[in-house]
Design a protein around this motif. Structure first.
Motif, PDB file in Angstrom:
ATOM      1  N   SER A  11     -18.836 -50.667 -46.597  1.00 25.44           N
ATOM      2  CA  SER A  11     -19.794 -51.232 -47.542  1.00 25.44           C
ATOM      3  C   SER A  11     -20.214 -50.204 -48.601  1.00 25.44           C
ATOM      4  N   HIS A  59     -12.080 -54.037 -56.501  1.00 24.73           N
ATOM      5  CA  HIS A  59     -13.177 -54.986 -56.637  1.00 24.73           C
ATOM      6  C   HIS A  59     -14.314 -54.448 -57.502  1.00 24.73           C
ATOM      7  N   THR A  80     -20.051 -70.685 -45.515  1.00 25.54           N
ATOM      8  CA  THR A  80     -20.771 -69.735 -46.358  1.00 25.54           C
ATOM      9  C   THR A  80     -20.183 -68.352 -46.095  1.00 25.54           C
ATOM     10  N   ASP A 128     -18.556 -64.586 -47.859  1.00 25.94           N
ATOM     11  CA  ASP A 128     -17.931 -63.940 -49.017  1.00 25.94           C
ATOM     12  C   ASP A 128     -16.458 -64.310 -49.068  1.00 25.94           C
ATOM     13  N   HIS A 183     -14.306 -63.036 -50.794  1.00 21.87           N
ATOM     14  CA  HIS A 183     -13.503 -61.804 -50.853  1.00 21.87           C
ATOM     15  C   HIS A 183     -12.817 -61.518 -49.521  1.00 21.87           C
ATOM     16  N   ASP A 184     -13.434 -61.935 -48.427  1.00 26.75           N
ATOM     17  CA  ASP A 184     -12.894 -61.621 -47.105  1.00 26.75           C
ATOM     18  C   ASP A 184     -11.546 -62.285 -46.855  1.00 26.75           C
ATOM     19  N   PRO A 227     -17.068 -66.111 -57.707  1.00 28.66           N
ATOM     20  CA  PRO A 227     -17.431 -64.766 -57.243  1.00 28.66           C
ATOM     21  C   PRO A 227     -16.298 -63.747 -57.370  1.00 28.66           C
TER      22      PRO A 227
END
Length: 427
Positions: free
Chosen positions: A102, A109, A230, A232, A234-235, A281
């Motif tokens: 994180s 990205h 719900t 991200d 991106h995962d 996103p």
């Protein structure tokens, strides 16, 4: 280079770490060009300073062994901190790696300063090669410039395709293509960050790139579109790992639940905007997003058409529709049905969608008059104009069998060079 004292003092130690964290750690360390052992040591150090209540629990059930090299002091300090916090070593390491990932985001990205191009590759007729074109264009947008030049640049060398390339750039086809078209060594590859989206439940793009389809019981693009999950999106992204693309090419894999997409979004408000809401996103992290559409005229295609519309402030042709056809009569019939749907959508939603052009795929003049006359008819159409003619050759089939992108499998072949030519035409 001689190892540092810290490296000399390291010893092998085995913990356990969830497979997904291990894979992400390996990828991230490679992206940031740091040694994976250094990343683990930094993760442990950063974890020790994080407040107890702000560190989330990680699911470590069934975590496999994970070996790394650390100094005796760092091992001792980490184990002591785990004891103080009352967590097992496997949980402590999982938390540390999660926090490190994180705190050290992927360079792929990082937000962009310009608007993302959105290219919709479509035709409701199956078998025309939409997937091959999607993958080829993605590779051409992401490819390293110097490697592209070494491969011969943008224009094909065989006589028939050089003649076609001459038509595309306004040369006299009667005199043949000039020598400059035989090898464009001055070609400038865009070197952009590209996301390929496999929007087809059959998953041909996913399979051709050697990636597994997403499981039907997990998150997917269709579930994000229907708001059944719900989290991200991106995962779900998988990098296409080849040095030719320099970490700039990613894939959003398909899932078979997309067969039900029309049903899943049928009751949604503004259902034509569902794809845009799901992918929004991701847009800040890519220069180009290319959608490999299913052979369908349903609501999924409506959502793709709407996603490719011209947005406020965009230049004309920045985003839009790219239609893949073949030099045959059935392809012309399917084209007419698709254009009717696009034009109806523009009228109903009061939008403008740009036709970026036609790509004539699997062309071989040796097939005779039907094929050559059909190609001439596509040229005579005028708008949308023909922006590329891809030959029917073995390399694309071989690349698909090898589960590799075409431009990585054979960057010098005529098909690869036409992919670069198309990118040059629409850039």
């Amino acid at each position: 280079m001689l190892p540092s004292d810290d490296q000399k003092d390291r010893q092998k130690v085995t913990f356990k770490l969830p497979a997904s964290l291990k894979a992400n750690l390996k990828i991230r360390a490679a992206e940031l060009r740091v040694d994976i052992q250094d990343a683990v040591a930094d993760a442990m150090s950063e974890w020790k300073t994080a407040p107890h209540g702000e560190v989330p629990q990680v699911d470590t059930a069934g975590a496999p062994p994970f070996a790394t090299w650390l100094t005796e002091a760092s091992i001792s300090q980490f184990k002591s901190e785990c004891s103080d916090r009352g967590v097992p070593y496997v949980q402590g390491l999982a938390q540390a790696v999660t926090l490190w990932l994180s705190a050290h985001p992927s360079p792929r990205h990082q937000p962009l300063e310009r608007a993302t191009r959105r290219l919709i590759v479509c035709n409701q007729k199956g078998g025309v090669g939409k997937t091959a074109v999607t993958a080829g264009l993605g590779g051409a947008f992401a490819e390293d410039t110097e490697l592209a030049r070494l491969a011969g640049g943008a224009f094909p060398g065989d006589a028939e395709l050089a003649r076609v390339a001459a038509l595309l750039v306004g040369k006299d086809s009667e005199t043949g293509a000039p020598a400059a078209l035989e090898a464009d060594h001055e070609y400038e590859a865009p070197q952009l960050r590209v996301l390929l989206v496999d929007y087809d439940p059959q998953g041909h793009l996913t399979k051709q790139l050697g990636v597994k389809q997403l499981p039907a019981n997990g998150p997917s693009l269709a579930k994000f579109m229907s708001r059944q999950v719900t989290g991200d999106i991106h995962d779900l992204i998988v990098p296409v790992d080849d040095e030719r693309f320099g970490g700039r090419l990613d894939l959003l894999p398909s899932c078979q639940d997309a067969f039900l997409l029309d049903v899943m979004i049928s009751a949604a408000r503004n259902r034509q905007a569902r794809l845009e809401h799901a992918l929004e996103p991701l847009e800040a992290h890519y220069d180009v997003i290319i959608i490999d559409c299913p052979p369908s005229l349903g609501m999924a295609m409506d959502a793709a058409i709407y996603y490719g519309r011209e947005r406020d402030g965009e230049r004309e042709g920045q985003s839009g529709i790219l239609i893949v056809v073949q030099a045959e009569d059935s392809s012309a019939d399917a084209y007419s049905m698709l254009v009717e749907q696009i034009d109806d959508g523009m009228l109903d939603w009061r939008i403008t969608t740009t036709y970026l052009g036609l790509v004539v795929n699997l062309y071989d003049a040796r097939d005779g008059h039907v094929v050559t006359s059909s190609l001439n008819e596509w040229y005579a159409l005028g708008e949308p104009r023909v922006i590329g003619v891809i030959p029917r050759r073995k390399e694309q089939r071989e690349a698909a069998r090898a589960r590799r992108p075409l431009l990585a499998y054979d960057p010098s072949c005529a098909q690869s060079r036409v992919m670069r030519q198309i990118v040059k035409e629409i850039s």
